[in-house]
Design a protein around this motif. Structure first.
Motif, PDB file in Angstrom:
ATOM      1  N   ARG A   1      28.887  37.669  49.440  1.00  0.00           N
ATOM      2  CA  ARG A   1      28.922  38.866  50.274  1.00  0.00           C
ATOM      3  C   ARG A   1      30.356  39.345  50.480  1.00  0.00           C
ATOM      4  O   ARG A   1      30.664  40.531  50.385  1.00  0.00           O
ATOM      5  CB  ARG A   1      28.253  38.580  51.619  1.00  0.00           C
ATOM      6  CG  ARG A   1      28.019  39.831  52.460  1.00  0.00           C
ATOM      7  CD  ARG A   1      27.443  39.506  53.820  1.00  0.00           C
ATOM      8  NE  ARG A   1      28.369  38.774  54.661  1.00  0.00           N
ATOM      9  CZ  ARG A   1      28.181  37.534  55.108  1.00  0.00           C
ATOM     10  NH1 ARG A   1      27.070  36.894  54.804  1.00  0.00           N
ATOM     11  NH2 ARG A   1      29.077  36.937  55.861  1.00  0.00           N
ATOM     12  N   LEU A   2      31.253  38.401  50.757  1.00  0.00           N
ATOM     13  CA  LEU A   2      32.660  38.741  50.971  1.00  0.00           C
ATOM     14  C   LEU A   2      33.255  39.345  49.711  1.00  0.00           C
ATOM     15  O   LEU A   2      33.981  40.337  49.758  1.00  0.00           O
ATOM     16  CB  LEU A   2      33.472  37.498  51.333  1.00  0.00           C
ATOM     17  CG  LEU A   2      33.415  37.017  52.767  1.00  0.00           C
ATOM     18  CD1 LEU A   2      34.201  35.723  52.897  1.00  0.00           C
ATOM     19  CD2 LEU A   2      33.974  38.071  53.715  1.00  0.00           C
ATOM     20  N   LYS A   3      32.934  38.713  48.605  1.00  0.00           N
ATOM     21  CA  LYS A   3      33.487  39.169  47.333  1.00  0.00           C
ATOM     22  C   LYS A   3      33.029  40.597  47.039  1.00  0.00           C
ATOM     23  O   LYS A   3      33.835  41.449  46.674  1.00  0.00           O
ATOM     24  CB  LYS A   3      33.029  38.232  46.231  1.00  0.00           C
ATOM     25  CG  LYS A   3      33.832  38.398  44.957  1.00  0.00           C
ATOM     26  CD  LYS A   3      33.275  37.576  43.833  1.00  0.00           C
ATOM     27  CE  LYS A   3      33.926  38.056  42.535  1.00  0.00           C
ATOM     28  NZ  LYS A   3      33.275  37.508  41.356  1.00  0.00           N
ATOM     29  N   ASP A   4      31.750  40.854  47.236  1.00  0.00           N
ATOM     30  CA  ASP A   4      31.230  42.210  47.014  1.00  0.00           C
ATOM     31  C   ASP A   4      31.927  43.215  47.915  1.00  0.00           C
ATOM     32  O   ASP A   4      32.305  44.297  47.498  1.00  0.00           O
ATOM     33  CB  ASP A   4      29.718  42.260  47.290  1.00  0.00           C
ATOM     34  CG  ASP A   4      28.937  41.527  46.225  1.00  0.00           C
ATOM     35  OD1 ASP A   4      27.752  41.215  46.471  1.00  0.00           O
ATOM     36  OD2 ASP A   4      29.510  41.252  45.153  1.00  0.00           O
ATOM     37  N   PHE A   5      32.103  42.833  49.150  1.00  0.00           N
ATOM     38  CA  PHE A   5      32.749  43.683  50.155  1.00  0.00           C
ATOM     39  C   PHE A   5      34.151  44.068  49.708  1.00  0.00           C
ATOM     40  O   PHE A   5      34.551  45.224  49.767  1.00  0.00           O
ATOM     41  CB  PHE A   5      32.791  42.902  51.465  1.00  0.00           C
ATOM     42  CG  PHE A   5      33.555  43.561  52.560  1.00  0.00           C
ATOM     43  CD1 PHE A   5      34.803  43.089  52.941  1.00  0.00           C
ATOM     44  CD2 PHE A   5      33.039  44.647  53.250  1.00  0.00           C
ATOM     45  CE1 PHE A   5      35.506  43.675  53.969  1.00  0.00           C
ATOM     46  CE2 PHE A   5      33.742  45.246  54.279  1.00  0.00           C
ATOM     47  CZ  PHE A   5      34.984  44.747  54.643  1.00  0.00           C
ATOM     48  N   ILE A   6      34.895  43.082  49.222  1.00  0.00           N
ATOM     49  CA  ILE A   6      36.270  43.358  48.801  1.00  0.00           C
ATOM     50  C   ILE A   6      36.318  44.103  47.485  1.00  0.00           C
ATOM     51  O   ILE A   6      37.099  45.030  47.316  1.00  0.00           O
ATOM     52  CB  ILE A   6      37.072  42.043  48.709  1.00  0.00           C
ATOM     53  CG1 ILE A   6      37.260  41.528  50.129  1.00  0.00           C
ATOM     54  CG2 ILE A   6      38.415  42.245  48.050  1.00  0.00           C
ATOM     55  CD1 ILE A   6      37.800  40.163  50.209  1.00  0.00           C
ATOM     56  N   MET A   7      35.454  43.715  46.562  1.00  0.00           N
ATOM     57  CA  MET A   7      35.435  44.382  45.267  1.00  0.00           C
ATOM     58  C   MET A   7      35.049  45.849  45.425  1.00  0.00           C
ATOM     59  O   MET A   7      35.518  46.704  44.702  1.00  0.00           O
ATOM     60  CB  MET A   7      34.442  43.706  44.303  1.00  0.00           C
ATOM     61  CG  MET A   7      34.788  42.277  43.969  1.00  0.00           C
ATOM     62  SD  MET A   7      36.314  42.128  43.017  1.00  0.00           S
ATOM     63  CE  MET A   7      35.674  42.112  41.368  1.00  0.00           C
ATOM     64  N   LYS A   8      34.221  46.115  46.381  1.00  0.00           N
ATOM     65  CA  LYS A   8      33.796  47.498  46.611  1.00  0.00           C
ATOM     66  C   LYS A   8      35.001  48.347  46.977  1.00  0.00           C
ATOM     67  O   LYS A   8      35.165  49.444  46.515  1.00  0.00           O
ATOM     68  CB  LYS A   8      32.755  47.553  47.737  1.00  0.00           C
ATOM     69  CG  LYS A   8      31.716  48.637  47.531  1.00  0.00           C
ATOM     70  CD  LYS A   8      30.520  48.455  48.444  1.00  0.00           C
ATOM     71  CE  LYS A   8      30.841  49.040  49.813  1.00  0.00           C
ATOM     72  NZ  LYS A   8      29.647  49.362  50.604  1.00  0.00           N
TER      73      LYS A   8
ATOM     74  N   LYS B   1      49.490  37.741  44.236  1.00  0.00           N
ATOM     75  CA  LYS B   1      48.833  38.688  45.119  1.00  0.00           C
ATOM     76  C   LYS B   1      47.544  38.113  45.676  1.00  0.00           C
ATOM     77  O   LYS B   1      46.654  37.706  44.935  1.00  0.00           O
ATOM     78  CB  LYS B   1      48.544  39.976  44.328  1.00  0.00           C
ATOM     79  CG  LYS B   1      47.663  40.971  45.016  1.00  0.00           C
ATOM     80  CD  LYS B   1      48.402  41.777  46.033  1.00  0.00           C
ATOM     81  CE  LYS B   1      47.408  42.621  46.830  1.00  0.00           C
ATOM     82  NZ  LYS B   1      48.073  43.351  47.897  1.00  0.00           N
ATOM     83  N   VAL B   2      47.473  38.060  46.981  1.00  0.00           N
ATOM     84  CA  VAL B   2      46.303  37.497  47.647  1.00  0.00           C
ATOM     85  C   VAL B   2      45.388  38.641  48.071  1.00  0.00           C
ATOM     86  O   VAL B   2      45.837  39.609  48.677  1.00  0.00           O
ATOM     87  CB  VAL B   2      46.758  36.668  48.877  1.00  0.00           C
ATOM     88  CG1 VAL B   2      45.573  36.273  49.729  1.00  0.00           C
ATOM     89  CG2 VAL B   2      47.514  35.428  48.429  1.00  0.00           C
ATOM     90  N   ASN B   3      44.112  38.520  47.741  1.00  0.00           N
ATOM     91  CA  ASN B   3      43.165  39.586  48.080  1.00  0.00           C
ATOM     92  C   ASN B   3      42.359  39.295  49.327  1.00  0.00           C
ATOM     93  O   ASN B   3      41.762  40.194  49.905  1.00  0.00           O
ATOM     94  CB  ASN B   3      42.186  39.797  46.925  1.00  0.00           C
ATOM     95  CG  ASN B   3      42.904  40.059  45.630  1.00  0.00           C
ATOM     96  OD1 ASN B   3      42.871  39.241  44.720  1.00  0.00           O
ATOM     97  ND2 ASN B   3      43.571  41.187  45.542  1.00  0.00           N
ATOM     98  N   LEU B   4      42.319  38.009  49.705  1.00  0.00           N
ATOM     99  CA  LEU B   4      41.520  37.615  50.860  1.00  0.00           C
ATOM    100  C   LEU B   4      42.058  36.307  51.411  1.00  0.00           C
ATOM    101  O   LEU B   4      42.460  35.425  50.650  1.00  0.00           O
ATOM    102  CB  LEU B   4      40.049  37.419  50.427  1.00  0.00           C
ATOM    103  CG  LEU B   4      39.087  36.774  51.435  1.00  0.00           C
ATOM    104  CD1 LEU B   4      38.859  37.661  52.645  1.00  0.00           C
ATOM    105  CD2 LEU B   4      37.743  36.473  50.758  1.00  0.00           C
ATOM    106  N   ILE B   5      42.080  36.219  52.720  1.00  0.00           N
ATOM    107  CA  ILE B   5      42.472  34.961  53.353  1.00  0.00           C
ATOM    108  C   ILE B   5      41.283  34.448  54.150  1.00  0.00           C
ATOM    109  O   ILE B   5      40.702  35.178  54.955  1.00  0.00           O
ATOM    110  CB  ILE B   5      43.694  35.171  54.272  1.00  0.00           C
ATOM    111  CG1 ILE B   5      44.902  35.608  53.434  1.00  0.00           C
ATOM    112  CG2 ILE B   5      44.012  33.892  55.047  1.00  0.00           C
ATOM    113  CD1 ILE B   5      46.097  36.074  54.235  1.00  0.00           C
TER     114      ILE B   5
END
Lengths: 213, 150
Positions: free
Chosen positions: A151-158, A83-87
């Motif tokens: 920043r990206l990681k926080d955005f997605i984790m949120k 499962k990919v969470n971000l590309i």
């Protein structure tokens, strides 16, 4: 309805940690990085690993589609582990550009919900607009920094965090009546995502996260 | 050499690389990615850069021998080269790449050739400086070389 079905299947108390469609059972995000530059792949891999993400780095859009199973070939790999969470994709690549890859991903019903970030060394407004309009989550000017990844990681984790909040509610409710849960979740989950993709994403970026819950 | 002296030597060696414009902020970013498990990450990336870009340099050289020059192809090659150079923080090399691309867009063949010569000089100079710097840092150890506190 699919979600309610999942709850019913996993009704045993010890299986209550349901992850419906977010990153596998671990907390780590899995990022698919696409860049034709060997140096840049090495750097982005390190940036992501140091940010506690799992990384799959590929050299082209074609490879990326193969990995996702979108290349038309019969894919025998089970996606639950992959499962990919971000590309994150470079824009300028020989063959398929990052923009073309973005379009293919957004055209796919299976993968259009995966956030796609475009990276480019060139800060061209028309290019940025085009990518955002096509559904890119963000456009990052290279070189990519650690702060960008954080920043990206926080955005997605949120986004996932809101789903986790739901799962906590789920846990408590499990003890009660399972069947009352089906009324909690919008049955039209797929419908709401249809609506989201029809609006220009760069306008609805933030609301999109909130609607996911 | 005493440890403190080594530290000072490292600090004194690295400062000119930045002050004289050979390296930029991106190099510092790469250093931030080093840790005990990956103490030589920057050196690995730089080594990879020189190995990988050797091929690009050759391609550009060959393309510059064509008659007439294919400026579009040259621009594409240089875009790739500039990207990698930027990723390791090679400031002067990156600047030469920009000049080269300007010459491509202006269709200035002689300008391209001239700029490319200058680019190769900067590329070689940086390599020597970084090789010397890494030799030094290997003696000192990774924790002391990053200039930002962890």
């Amino acid at each position: 309805m699919e979600i309610a079905g999942e709850i019913l299947r996993r009704s045993l108390p010890e299986e209550v940690g349901v992850s419906y469609g977010s990153s596998s059972d671990s907390e780590e995000l899995h990022v698919l990085a696409v860049d034709d530059s060997y140096v840049d792949r090495k750097v982005i891999e390190r940036l992501l690993r140091i940010s506690s993400c799992k990384v799959t780095a590929v050299e082209s859009g074609t490879r990326a589609l193969q990995f996702l199973g979108l290349d038309g070939e019969k894919n025998s790999v089970g996606f639950s582990d992959l499962k990919v969470n971000l590309i994150m994709t470079d824009y300028s690549m020989p063959g398929m550009t990052g923009y073309e890859l973005l379009k293919k991903i957004k055209e796919s019903s299976a993968f259009r919900e995966i956030p796609v970030v475009i990276m480019s060394s060139e800060n061209i407004l028309a290019r940025i607009d085009r990518c955002l309009e096509e559904g890119a989550e963000e456009f990052i000017v290279k070189p990519v920094k650690l702060s960008d990844v954080k920043r990206l990681k926080d955005f997605i984790m949120k986004g996932d965090g809101e789903e986790k909040g739901r799962r906590t509610i789920l846990k408590r409710k499990m003890q009660d009546d399972i069947f009352s849960l089906s009324s909690q979740f919008p049955a039209s989950d797929s419908v709401s995502s249809e609506l989201e993709s029809s609006t220009p994403l760069y306008l609805s970026k933030r609301p999109k996260l909130l609607n996911r819950g | 050499m005493e440890r403190n002296q080594l530290h000072r030597l490292v600090a004194l060696s690295r400062q000119p690389l930045f002050d004289q414009g050979f390296l930029d902020e991106q190099f510092l970013q790469l250093e931030e990615l080093q840790d005990d498990a990956n103490p030589n990450f920057v050196e690995e990336v730089v080594t990879l850069y020189y190995r990988d870009s050797a091929r690009l340099i050759l391609n550009i050289e060959q393309a510059l021998e064509r008659n007439p020059l294919d400026f579009n192809k040259l621009d594409i090659l240089m875009h790739q080269f500039k990207g990698s150079s930027s990723s390791i923080g090679a400031k002067k090399v990156k600047a030469e790449c920009t000049f080269f691309r300007e010459n491509c867009r202006a269709g200035n063949g002689e300008g391209c050739i001239r700029t490319f010569q200058q680019l190769k000089k900067e590329y070689a100079t940086l390599r020597k400086k970084l090789e010397a710097y890494f030799q030094l840092t290997r003696q000192v150890g990774p924790a002391e070389t990053a200039c930002r506190p962890k």
